[in-house]
Design an enzyme around this catalytic site. Structure first.
Site, PDB file in Angstrom:
ATOM      1  N   GLU A 161       0.900  -1.219  -0.066  1.00 30.66           N
ATOM      2  CA  GLU A 161      -0.106  -0.078   0.073  1.00 30.66           C
ATOM      3  C   GLU A 161       0.976   1.204   0.013  1.00 30.66           C
ATOM      4  OE1 GLU A 161      -2.687  -0.390   3.244  1.00 30.66           O
ATOM      5  OE2 GLU A 161      -3.914  -1.571   1.807  1.00 30.66           O
ATOM      6  N   GLU A 314      -6.511  -7.980  -0.848  1.00 33.71           N
ATOM      7  CA  GLU A 314      -7.135  -7.775   0.416  1.00 33.71           C
ATOM      8  C   GLU A 314      -8.406  -7.407   0.836  1.00 33.71           C
ATOM      9  OE1 GLU A 314      -4.761  -5.466   3.178  1.00 33.71           O
ATOM     10  OE2 GLU A 314      -2.911  -5.949   2.341  1.00 33.71           O
ATOM     11  N   GLU A 362      -3.424  -4.863  15.410  1.00 41.84           N
ATOM     12  CA  GLU A 362      -4.589  -5.345  14.406  1.00 41.84           C
ATOM     13  C   GLU A 362      -5.071  -6.730  15.041  1.00 41.84           C
ATOM     14  OE1 GLU A 362      -3.744  -3.423  10.391  1.00 41.84           O
ATOM     15  OE2 GLU A 362      -2.659  -5.230  10.533  1.00 41.84           O
ATOM     16  N   HIS A 365      -8.611  -7.040  14.428  1.00 42.11           N
ATOM     17  CA  HIS A 365      -9.097  -7.034  12.710  1.00 42.11           C
ATOM     18  C   HIS A 365      -9.298  -8.524  12.712  1.00 42.11           C
ATOM     19  CE1 HIS A 365      -8.877  -6.902   8.429  1.00 42.11           C
ATOM     20  NE2 HIS A 365      -8.819  -5.595   8.598  1.00 42.11           N
TER      21      HIS A 365
HETATM   22  C1  GLA Z   1      -4.111  -2.708   4.813  1.00 40.32           C
HETATM   23  C2  GLA Z   1      -2.883  -3.245   5.111  1.00 40.32           C
HETATM   24  C3  GLA Z   1      -2.586  -4.565   5.794  1.00 40.32           C
HETATM   25  C4  GLA Z   1      -3.822  -4.456   7.073  1.00 40.32           C
HETATM   26  C5  GLA Z   1      -5.295  -4.042   6.640  1.00 40.32           C
HETATM   27  C6  GLA Z   1      -6.006  -4.005   7.614  1.00 40.32           C
HETATM   28  O1  GLA Z   1      -5.069  -3.376   3.893  1.00 40.32           O
HETATM   29  O2  GLA Z   1      -2.144  -3.755   3.747  1.00 40.32           O
HETATM   30  O3  GLA Z   1      -1.536  -4.735   6.312  1.00 40.32           O
HETATM   31  O4  GLA Z   1      -3.235  -3.468   7.928  1.00 40.32           O
HETATM   32  O5  GLA Z   1      -5.056  -2.851   5.835  1.00 40.32           O
HETATM   33  O6  GLA Z   1      -7.459  -3.704   7.205  1.00 40.32           O
END
Ligand code: GLA
Length: 672
Positions: A161, A314, A362, A365
């Protein structure tokens, strides 16, 4: 170093072999070895065939400067390969180990206020830093040399990202270098930035700074150029590592994960640098418009790859943890989300992440294997998804045929996002999203294209908010309308040139002939009434224009407010085609009525149905008709009889009853 060009065949070769890719981010470094074995066993049970490994492993591989700890990674790749699971091997370069920032503070990013960000989270690097680049390149080279020919490694994932903005000193130097390349002379820059305003004239490139905190409003041309530079600088980081991987002899596809309509990277300029478009998508289960809104993002991703299959890199299987209030997804909803991406051209469905983290930011998550383990609804849902995706092998490689084009450009979004406009309530992406919903309700897929793209093949062209319009873009719209398209143009379009300078004269200067109308003043609007035959209670808000018809038919007029009595919506016929102009930000009902009329001749995905039942999505991908019910009630959808449902093996009669969050994938019966 020269860039290699995109080679989409590399991803096609993978999916031809494994079918739709299915898996997620796998972070074994967070777990003891015993868990690795259980992971692989559960992955097999779920039908996982691709996992992304190593995204955040820099500190594991290089615990001290120059060290290389690859043994654990050898073991992980060996285990996965032994189980027939392919690996998308990541460069660990998104999150340098703390020692890098501590020893080399210049590698750390600096924000607009001059605050240097510190290690302890992630992404603590500046793409402009020479020292960061050297370290990232060194570890990537060693990783690539070691694993380029490893049989488990079937894809490469560079960084994660990419999205930093950096305003530090090294970035300032890089920004100046970029500006020199763009403008050549300081006079050209002064002209482009309009520096005669407020005594901003520069005598030399060395005087220029990034748009750091300033006493008052930043020069908008400077601000947009800094966005262009930042996107290019990040892309350069990506390219450098990608080239190192190729040079090491890797033949697998190389990519990085995009983030939809992300503001800090113009993905259109990146798209040619990735072998497969990969995207991270987190539609909010709390928002009723999520299904339509994420469909737009999926159409964008498909368009960035020129219609080729893309990869959902993702998504969350249930709740995220980065929103303030994180609603979960039911397993049925998670399945529908995955199948929606396949409907819109994805040949890979992956999640963040495989196993839910016990510690760290996270820890709440969701993941494919939750804290509670495999005896859970979430994991059973994952197993079901794996089985469903295997059934969809017949759609692998197939294309979605879009019937509409939607014009969207990052620089135009950026320029329209600067402060000191008539209103700060008009957001380009929000408008594109709102307009797109009218297409979604009709089962009309869209290609999201750059201004200037030849759109003469589309019967419908939408331009929701193109603040910057160049002559080639205006000409392309005129050509489409001449060729028979309905072209619908939204307010505050064609306002400025590529430098952000206002085009003077009656507006929109380059489009006024096409639309047969012109304006002389843009006005922020309170909520106002419109008089629009056929639409009761029509309203507008946010922004309008003191408009007159120069020959166009007036379809709606302001009925209250500062523009009362003046045209708000016009339509100018061009043979079988037409150009519509919305001179105000109209409400959703008006928008739907206009786009609905413009789309009247366009066949949506579901034959004979112009507006789909509430919550239903219909997409045609190759021979397959995908029907998804995102609503809360069972719906009866008329379908062609005698089609085979790839998911259930049933044959349709003329109506399909589709339950909430359920999906049909219908295809002509043939021996497949
Ligand atoms: C992004 C990141 C992941 C994670 C997700 C959580 O997509 O690339 O590493 O942090 O968010 O939603």
């Amino acid at each position: 170093m020269s860039s290699t060009t995109r080679d989409p065949d590399r991803f096609a070769a993978l999916t031809a072999e494994v079918g739709i890719c299915f898996g997620g981010d796998y972070n074994p470094e967070q777990w003891p070895r015993a868990t690795w074995r259980e992971d692989v066993e559960l992955m097999r049970r779920a039908g996982v065939n691709l996992v992304t490994v190593g995204v955040f492993s820099w500190a594991m591989i290089e615990p001290t400067p120059g060290a290389r700890e690859f043994a654990w990674l050898d073991e992980v790749l060996g285990l996965l390969h032994g189980a027939g699971i392919a690996v998308d091997l990541a460069t660990p370069t998104a999150s340098p180990p703390p020692w890098l920032g501590v020893r080399h503070p210049e590698t750390l990013p600096t924000d607009r206020d001059g605050v240097r960000l510190v290690p302890g989270s992630r992404n603590q690097f500046t793409p402009a830093s020479r020292v960061y680049r050297e370290h990232a390149l060194a570890i990537t080279r060693d990783l690539a040399v070691r694993y380029a020919r490893h049989p488990a490694v079937r894809m490469w994932h560079v960084g994660n990202e990419y999205g930093q903005l950096d305003y530090g000193d090294e970035a300032a130097g890089e920004f100046r270098r970029w500006l020199r390349e763009r403008y050549g002379t300081i006079d050209a820059l002064n002209e482009a930035w309009g520096t005669s305003f407020w005594s901003q004239r520069y005598a030399d490139f060395d005087e220029i700074l990034p748009p750091r905190r300033m006493p008052y409003i930043v020069n908008p041309s400077q601000a947009v150029d800094f966005r262009r530079y930042s996107s290019d600088q990040l892309r350069d980081c990506y390219r450098q590592l990608r080239d190192a991987i190729r040079e090491a002899g890797a033949t697998a596809p190389i990519t990085t994960n995009f983030m939809g309509f992300f503001p800090h990277a113009d993905y259109r300029t990146w798209a040619g640098d990735v072998d497969v478009i990969a995207d991270d998508q987190y539609p909010d289960p709390a928002s009723p418009t999520s299904p339509a809104d994420i469909a737009l993002v999926q159409d964008l991703m498909r368009s960035l790859g020129d219609g080729r299959p893309w990869l959902l890199m993702e998504q969350s299987v249930s709740a995220t943890s980065w929103r303030g209030h994180n609603l979960p997804k039911s397993p049925a909803r998670a399945r529908a989300d995955s199948l929606q991406a396949v409907a819109r051209g994805a040949d890979g469905i992956c999640f963040f992440q495989w196993r839910q983290s016990r510690a760290g930011a996270e820890r709440f998550h969701s993941a494919m294997v939750p804290h509670a383990g495999s005896d859970t609804e979430v994991f059973r849902g994952v197993v079901r998804q794996g089985a469903d995706l295997a059934r969809l092998r017949p759609v692998v490689g197939a294309r979605v045929q879009a019937q509409a084009a939607v014009v969207f450009d990052w620089p135009s979004w950026w320029a329209a996002d600067e402060p000191a406009l008539p209103t700060d309530r008009l957001d380009t992406v929000a408008e594109v999203t709102r307009w797109y919903r009218a297409l979604w309700r009709r089962g009309i897929a869209a290609d999201i294209v750059a201004g200037g793209t030849d759109v003469t093949d589309y019967p419908l062209v939408l331009v929701p908010h193109a603040y910057l319009i160049e002559p080639d873009a205006a000409a392309a719209l005129a050509a489409a309308s001449e060729a028979g398209a309905q072209v619908v143009i939204g307010p505050f379009s064609g306002v400025a040139d590529a430098n952000g300078h206002i085009r003077t004269g009656r507006s929109p200067v380059l489009l006024r002939e096409l639309i047969g109308a012109s304006g002389e003043e843009w006005c922020a609007l309170p909520d106002v009434d419109l008089d629009m035959p056929g639409v009761a209670g029509a309203t507008a808000s946010t922004l309008g224009e003191r408009l007159r018809s120069d020959g166009a038919e007036v379809r709606a007029r302001h009925a209250s407010g500062p523009l009362s009595g003046l045209p708000a919506i016009t339509r100018q016929g061009h043979g079988p085609g037409a150009a519509w102009y919305l001179g105000a930000v109209v409400d959703d009902g008006v928008l739907d009525a206009v786009i609905g009329e413009a789309a009247a001749g366009v066949a949506g995905a579901l034959p004979g149905v112009s507006v789909l039942p509430d919550g239903v999505e219909a997409v045609r991908r190759g021979d397959a008709l995908f029907l998804l019910n995102h609503g809360g009630q069972t719906v009866q959808v008329p379908v062609p009889p005698g089609l085979l449902d790839l998911l259930t093996g049933e044959v349709t009669n003329s109506v399909a009853a589709i339950g909430p969050d359920d999906v049909r994938v219908l295809i002509e019966r043939q021996d497949r």
